[in-house]
Design a protein around this motif. Structure first.
Motif, PDB file in Angstrom:
ATOM      1  N   ILE A 136       0.721  -1.385  -0.046  1.00  0.00           N
ATOM      2  CA  ILE A 136      -0.064   0.083  -0.116  1.00  0.00           C
ATOM      3  C   ILE A 136       0.682   1.261   0.043  1.00  0.00           C
ATOM      4  O   ILE A 136       0.514   2.259  -0.679  1.00  0.00           O
ATOM      5  N   PHE A 178      -1.220  -2.152  -5.535  1.00  0.00           N
ATOM      6  CA  PHE A 178      -2.366  -1.202  -5.965  1.00  0.00           C
ATOM      7  C   PHE A 178      -1.867  -0.473  -7.416  1.00  0.00           C
ATOM      8  O   PHE A 178      -0.489  -0.804  -7.768  1.00  0.00           O
ATOM      9  N   SER A 238     -10.561  -6.320  -5.751  1.00  0.00           N
ATOM     10  CA  SER A 238     -10.177  -5.052  -6.466  1.00  0.00           C
ATOM     11  C   SER A 238     -11.164  -3.907  -6.163  1.00  0.00           C
ATOM     12  O   SER A 238     -12.221  -4.209  -5.726  1.00  0.00           O
ATOM     13  N   LYS A 242      -5.809   5.782  -6.216  1.00  0.00           N
ATOM     14  CA  LYS A 242      -5.117   4.319  -6.265  1.00  0.00           C
ATOM     15  C   LYS A 242      -6.330   3.359  -6.260  1.00  0.00           C
ATOM     16  O   LYS A 242      -7.260   3.464  -5.758  1.00  0.00           O
ATOM     17  N   ASN A 288      -6.931  -0.973  -5.143  1.00  0.00           N
ATOM     18  CA  ASN A 288      -6.513  -1.972  -4.592  1.00  0.00           C
ATOM     19  C   ASN A 288      -6.608  -3.085  -5.549  1.00  0.00           C
ATOM     20  O   ASN A 288      -7.374  -3.285  -6.254  1.00  0.00           O
TER      21      ASN A 288
END
Length: 179
Positions: free
Chosen positions: A29, A54, A85, A120, A122
């Motif tokens: 992250i 990410f 996601s 961003k 994930n």
């Protein structure tokens, strides 16, 4: 001469902007190292691998995206995979996790999400070998709604059977004893 130099400078500027990266993958992250186009190789020592990545939008405009997973190598039998996601942060809870049939060679998330500029997304990968041995090698793409692949990373997850020493003890007797 002035026109020639201006033409060369304009051509160079155009080629630099055309090759500029619009999306970037990062591992973890808080990472600042772009791993786009690379291969992450891990050995699953406990048969389970959880990868956290990410992708960042660098285009300057919001882009609706999906994640695509393509198998490079046929995975071992019995393996399960899950891909999660969604945007980071995710105030509207639109991120999802999807169980994937490991034998489906080309899979795309059934839902999309908008990735704002400089925002961003994930991407979590969960792989469980369930006792099977072998290699999982997948390529993960972020793609737009037209199926254009914007960026990718490869992930290889291996699980090799452990070798345990087998100490066998043999006891035997011979009868009758002629001595």
């Amino acid at each position: 001469m002035k026109k020639t130099i201006l033409t060369l400078v304009a051509g160079f500027a155009l080629s630099v902007s055309a090759s500029a990266q619009n999306f970037a993958f990062y591992e973890g992250i808080n990472s600042t190292t772009d791993i786009s186009g690379t291969t992450i190789s891990v050995q699953a020592t406990n048969q389970v691998y959880e990868g956290f990545f990410f992708v960042k939008n660098l285009t300057g405009t919001p882009t609706e995206v999906k994640i695509r997973r393509v198998s490079i190598v046929t995975p071992p039998a019995g393996l399960t995979e899950q891909v999660c996601s969604g945007p980071l942060p995710d105030p509207n809870a639109i991120g999802n996790c999807f169980d994937i049939d490991a034998n489906t060679p080309n899979w795309v998330t059934p839902v999309s999400f908008v990735l704002d500029n400089d925002n961003k997304a994930n991407m979590e990968i969960h792989v469980d070998h369930h006792g099977s041995t072998g290699l999982l090698h997948n390529r993960y793409y972020v793609e737009d709604m037209n199926g254009n692949k914007l960026d990718s990373i490869d992930v290889k997850v291996g699980n090799i059977a452990s070798v345990k020493e087998n100490k066998a003890t043999a006891n035997f007797s011979v009868y009758p004893n002629p001595v």
